[in-house]
Design an enzyme around this catalytic site. Structure first.
Site, PDB file in Angstrom:
ATOM      1  N   GLY A  68       0.799  -1.219   0.000  1.00 43.98           N
ATOM      2  CA  GLY A  68       0.000   0.000   0.000  1.00 43.98           C
ATOM      3  C   GLY A  68       0.831   1.268   0.000  1.00 43.98           C
ATOM      4  O   GLY A  68       2.030   1.247  -0.247  1.00 43.98           O
ATOM      5  N   TYR A  69       0.157   2.390   0.307  1.00 44.34           N
ATOM      6  CA  TYR A  69       0.721   3.727   0.157  1.00 44.34           C
ATOM      7  C   TYR A  69       1.291   3.831  -1.263  1.00 44.34           C
ATOM      8  O   TYR A  69       2.452   4.135  -1.487  1.00 44.34           O
ATOM      9  CB  TYR A  69       1.785   4.022   1.230  1.00 44.34           C
ATOM     10  CG  TYR A  69       1.865   5.499   1.534  1.00 44.34           C
ATOM     11  CD1 TYR A  69       0.829   6.141   2.189  1.00 44.34           C
ATOM     12  CD2 TYR A  69       2.962   6.259   1.145  1.00 44.34           C
ATOM     13  CE1 TYR A  69       0.872   7.496   2.449  1.00 44.34           C
ATOM     14  CE2 TYR A  69       3.012   7.617   1.391  1.00 44.34           C
ATOM     15  CZ  TYR A  69       1.969   8.227   2.047  1.00 44.34           C
ATOM     16  OH  TYR A  69       2.007   9.577   2.300  1.00 44.34           O
ATOM     17  N   LEU A  70       0.395   3.555  -2.197  1.00 44.40           N
ATOM     18  CA  LEU A  70       0.797   3.315  -3.582  1.00 44.40           C
ATOM     19  C   LEU A  70       1.325   4.577  -4.263  1.00 44.40           C
ATOM     20  O   LEU A  70       0.879   5.687  -3.973  1.00 44.40           O
ATOM     21  CB  LEU A  70      -0.390   2.743  -4.369  1.00 44.40           C
ATOM     22  CG  LEU A  70      -0.981   1.451  -3.790  1.00 44.40           C
ATOM     23  CD1 LEU A  70      -2.183   1.002  -4.629  1.00 44.40           C
ATOM     24  CD2 LEU A  70       0.060   0.346  -3.708  1.00 44.40           C
ATOM     25  N   HIS A  71       2.276   4.370  -5.175  1.00 46.59           N
ATOM     26  CA  HIS A  71       2.894   5.475  -5.922  1.00 46.59           C
ATOM     27  C   HIS A  71       3.069   5.032  -7.380  1.00 46.59           C
ATOM     28  O   HIS A  71       2.618   3.937  -7.770  1.00 46.59           O
ATOM     29  CB  HIS A  71       4.219   5.871  -5.273  1.00 46.59           C
ATOM     30  CG  HIS A  71       5.146   4.718  -5.002  1.00 46.59           C
ATOM     31  ND1 HIS A  71       5.733   3.991  -6.005  1.00 46.59           N
ATOM     32  CD2 HIS A  71       5.544   4.139  -3.840  1.00 46.59           C
ATOM     33  CE1 HIS A  71       6.481   3.042  -5.483  1.00 46.59           C
ATOM     34  NE2 HIS A  71       6.376   3.089  -4.162  1.00 46.59           N
ATOM     35  N   HIS A  97       4.238   1.434  -8.154  1.00 52.72           N
ATOM     36  CA  HIS A  97       3.185   0.413  -8.123  1.00 52.72           C
ATOM     37  C   HIS A  97       2.305   0.506  -9.371  1.00 52.72           C
ATOM     38  O   HIS A  97       1.870  -0.507  -9.919  1.00 52.72           O
ATOM     39  CB  HIS A  97       2.308   0.588  -6.878  1.00 52.72           C
ATOM     40  CG  HIS A  97       3.039   0.473  -5.572  1.00 52.72           C
ATOM     41  ND1 HIS A  97       3.268   1.537  -4.739  1.00 52.72           N
ATOM     42  CD2 HIS A  97       3.586  -0.601  -4.945  1.00 52.72           C
ATOM     43  CE1 HIS A  97       3.914   1.140  -3.657  1.00 52.72           C
ATOM     44  NE2 HIS A  97       4.122  -0.159  -3.753  1.00 52.72           N
ATOM     45  N   LYS A 154      13.182  -2.960  -8.403  1.00 51.89           N
ATOM     46  CA  LYS A 154      13.769  -2.170  -7.319  1.00 51.89           C
ATOM     47  C   LYS A 154      14.160  -3.089  -6.169  1.00 51.89           C
ATOM     48  O   LYS A 154      15.194  -2.919  -5.543  1.00 51.89           O
ATOM     49  CB  LYS A 154      12.765  -1.137  -6.831  1.00 51.89           C
ATOM     50  CG  LYS A 154      13.240  -0.433  -5.607  1.00 51.89           C
ATOM     51  CD  LYS A 154      12.249   0.573  -5.118  1.00 51.89           C
ATOM     52  CE  LYS A 154      12.693   1.069  -3.775  1.00 51.89           C
ATOM     53  NZ  LYS A 154      12.155   0.259  -2.682  1.00 51.89           N
ATOM     54  N   ASP A 155      13.303  -4.081  -5.886  1.00 48.18           N
ATOM     55  CA  ASP A 155      13.591  -5.078  -4.851  1.00 48.18           C
ATOM     56  C   ASP A 155      14.186  -6.294  -5.558  1.00 48.18           C
ATOM     57  O   ASP A 155      13.533  -7.339  -5.679  1.00 48.18           O
ATOM     58  CB  ASP A 155      12.308  -5.404  -4.088  1.00 48.18           C
ATOM     59  CG  ASP A 155      11.752  -4.177  -3.387  1.00 48.18           C
ATOM     60  OD1 ASP A 155      12.211  -3.868  -2.292  1.00 48.18           O
ATOM     61  OD2 ASP A 155      10.872  -3.502  -3.972  1.00 48.18           O
ATOM     62  N   VAL A 174      10.899   2.704 -11.127  1.00 49.97           N
ATOM     63  CA  VAL A 174      10.385   4.054 -11.431  1.00 49.97           C
ATOM     64  C   VAL A 174      11.034   5.026 -10.443  1.00 49.97           C
ATOM     65  O   VAL A 174      11.132   4.725  -9.251  1.00 49.97           O
ATOM     66  CB  VAL A 174       8.846   4.088 -11.310  1.00 49.97           C
ATOM     67  CG1 VAL A 174       8.312   5.493 -11.536  1.00 49.97           C
ATOM     68  CG2 VAL A 174       8.223   3.103 -12.298  1.00 49.97           C
TER      69      VAL A 174
HETATM   70  P1  AMP Z   1       5.904  -2.481  -1.619  1.00 49.75           P
HETATM   71  O1  AMP Z   1       4.514  -1.932  -1.543  1.00 49.75           O
HETATM   72  O2  AMP Z   1       6.963  -1.464  -1.343  1.00 49.75           O
HETATM   73  O3  AMP Z   1       6.074  -3.758  -0.854  1.00 49.75           O
HETATM   74  O4  AMP Z   1       6.125  -2.869  -3.140  1.00 49.75           O
HETATM   75  C1  AMP Z   1       5.205  -3.650  -3.846  1.00 49.75           C
HETATM   76  C2  AMP Z   1       5.784  -3.943  -5.201  1.00 49.75           C
HETATM   77  O5  AMP Z   1       6.061  -2.718  -5.875  1.00 49.75           O
HETATM   78  C3  AMP Z   1       7.121  -4.706  -5.157  1.00 49.75           C
HETATM   79  O6  AMP Z   1       7.150  -5.668  -6.195  1.00 49.75           O
HETATM   80  C4  AMP Z   1       8.146  -3.628  -5.356  1.00 49.75           C
HETATM   81  O7  AMP Z   1       9.350  -4.086  -5.940  1.00 49.75           O
HETATM   82  C5  AMP Z   1       7.398  -2.721  -6.341  1.00 49.75           C
HETATM   83  N1  AMP Z   1       7.945  -1.363  -6.328  1.00 49.75           N
HETATM   84  C6  AMP Z   1       8.115  -0.559  -5.246  1.00 49.75           C
HETATM   85  N2  AMP Z   1       8.704   0.601  -5.611  1.00 49.75           N
HETATM   86  C7  AMP Z   1       8.910   0.534  -6.947  1.00 49.75           C
HETATM   87  C8  AMP Z   1       9.479   1.412  -7.913  1.00 49.75           C
HETATM   88  N3  AMP Z   1       9.976   2.603  -7.579  1.00 49.75           N
HETATM   89  N4  AMP Z   1       9.524   1.010  -9.201  1.00 49.75           N
HETATM   90  C9  AMP Z   1       9.033  -0.210  -9.566  1.00 49.75           C
HETATM   91  N5  AMP Z   1       8.487  -1.085  -8.705  1.00 49.75           N
HETATM   92  C10 AMP Z   1       8.422  -0.720  -7.404  1.00 49.75           C
END
Ligand code: AMP
Length: 291
Positions: A28-31, A34, A146-147, A173
């Site tokens: 969550g706290y999507l950007h 995501h 990124k991960d 991104v």
């Molecule tokens: P998170 O909500 O941070 O656990 O991330 C959820 C998914 O979004 C994971 O697969 C992350 O690798 C991906 N993600 C997070 N930030 C980015 C980004 N800046 N660019 C691309 N994918 C991302």
């Protein structure tokens, strides 16, 4: 868009789907990062479901589980705007009921880098992703590069456990100064936010040295450390050159290709980033640092 809060509702939604299903698991706290995953999922599947769940089993003691940013309304709006068909929004009680006793572990790959600095973190990730895969039963699941370590571990888990799921990785991104977008960037205020661009600057300097022919791992690591060292408030957790597939640490000559991966504490935020040295520099890193 359907908001699914129970396993029964999720199973019923899934049973009604006639086309292929793409899945984007998130905390969550999507950007925009995501959103890129959601758009990619819709290129690979007829329908898209996004999960929003801050998974407690991937946080260690003293980490930011309680303060991790949450914004259901904002997440709903972003999912809807991106064309998602459903959001899965489970509670802790739903995911880890009384007596929950199962673990899912990918050995080897989970042990170093973020695994060494956050013991148990990847066991929590593989547990929740395996559970979500069983619940959602997607045809395609999309993760961010990124991960990088997380993506490689999930690919390994999918191979080992024969999940009938195509895993797709999406490039990172970034903000206009090169900082990888992250929900945790919210912790960065004022000077910390300025300092945070040191991660991507270090990666680009190493990439440029590689591009000029440098293949010695120690020299490349020195370049990264020198750049990070310019900001005394920035404390590296690790700076590594790793094999792009096995994630093994590389030493000596790295002509076969490498990913530079780093994790850094910048004030209140622990940030990670990585860059494949043997590939073209991504556009998002070209403009901030090269002329
Ligand atoms: P998170 O909500 O941070 O656990 O991330 C959820 C998914 O979004 C994971 O697969 C992350 O690798 C991906 N993600 C997070 N930030 C980015 C980004 N800046 N660019 C691309 N994918 C991302």
């Amino acid at each position: 868009m359907h908001v699914l809060r129970t396993i029964e509702a999720l199973r019923a939604w899934r049973a009604e789907r006639t086309g292929t299903v793409g899945f984007v698991p998130t905390m969550g706290y999507l950007h925009e990062g995501h959103e890129a995953l959601m758009h990619r999922a819709l290129e690979h599947a007829d329908e898209l479901i996004v999960s929003v769940y801050v998974n407690p089993t991937q946080f260690g003691p003293g980490e930011d589980l309680a303060s991790y940013p949450r914004d259901f309304d904002g997440d709903f709006a972003r999912c809807e705007a991106a064309g998602a068909h459903a959001m899965f929004f489970p509670s802790d009680a739903l995911m880890y009921g009384p007596g929950f006793a199962t673990s899912v572990q990918v050995h080897g790959m989970s042990a170093h880098m973020c695994g060494a600095h956050r013991p148990g973190h990847f066991d929590g990730v593989t547990l929740v992703v395996a559970k979500l895969f069983n619940l959602v039963q997607p045809d395609v699941a999309v993760f961010g590069q990124k991960d990088y370590q997380q993506l490689a571990i999930i690919e390994q888990m999918v191979r080992d456990l024969n999940f009938p799921i195509e895993v797709v990785g999406v490039p990172t991104v970034r903000e206009s100064d090169g900082l990888a977008k992250s929900s945790r960037n919210r912790y960065l205020e004022g000077v910390w936010r300025e300092r945070a661009s040191v991660l991507s600057r270090a990666l680009v300097q190493v990439w440029q040295a590689w591009d000029c022919g440098e293949r010695d791992s120690s020299s490349l690591l020195e370049i990264a450390h020198a750049q990070l060292g310019l900001c005394p408030e920035v404390t590296p957790d690790y700076v590594e050159l790793i094999d792009p597939r096995s994630l093994e640490r590389l030493v000596g000559d790295i002509s076969g290709g490498a990913v530079m991966a780093l994790a850094v504490q910048v004030g209140p935020a622990r940030l990670i980033d990585n860059l494949r040295l043997d590939e073209v520099l991504p556009g998002a890193l070209r403009s901030p640092f090269t002329s």
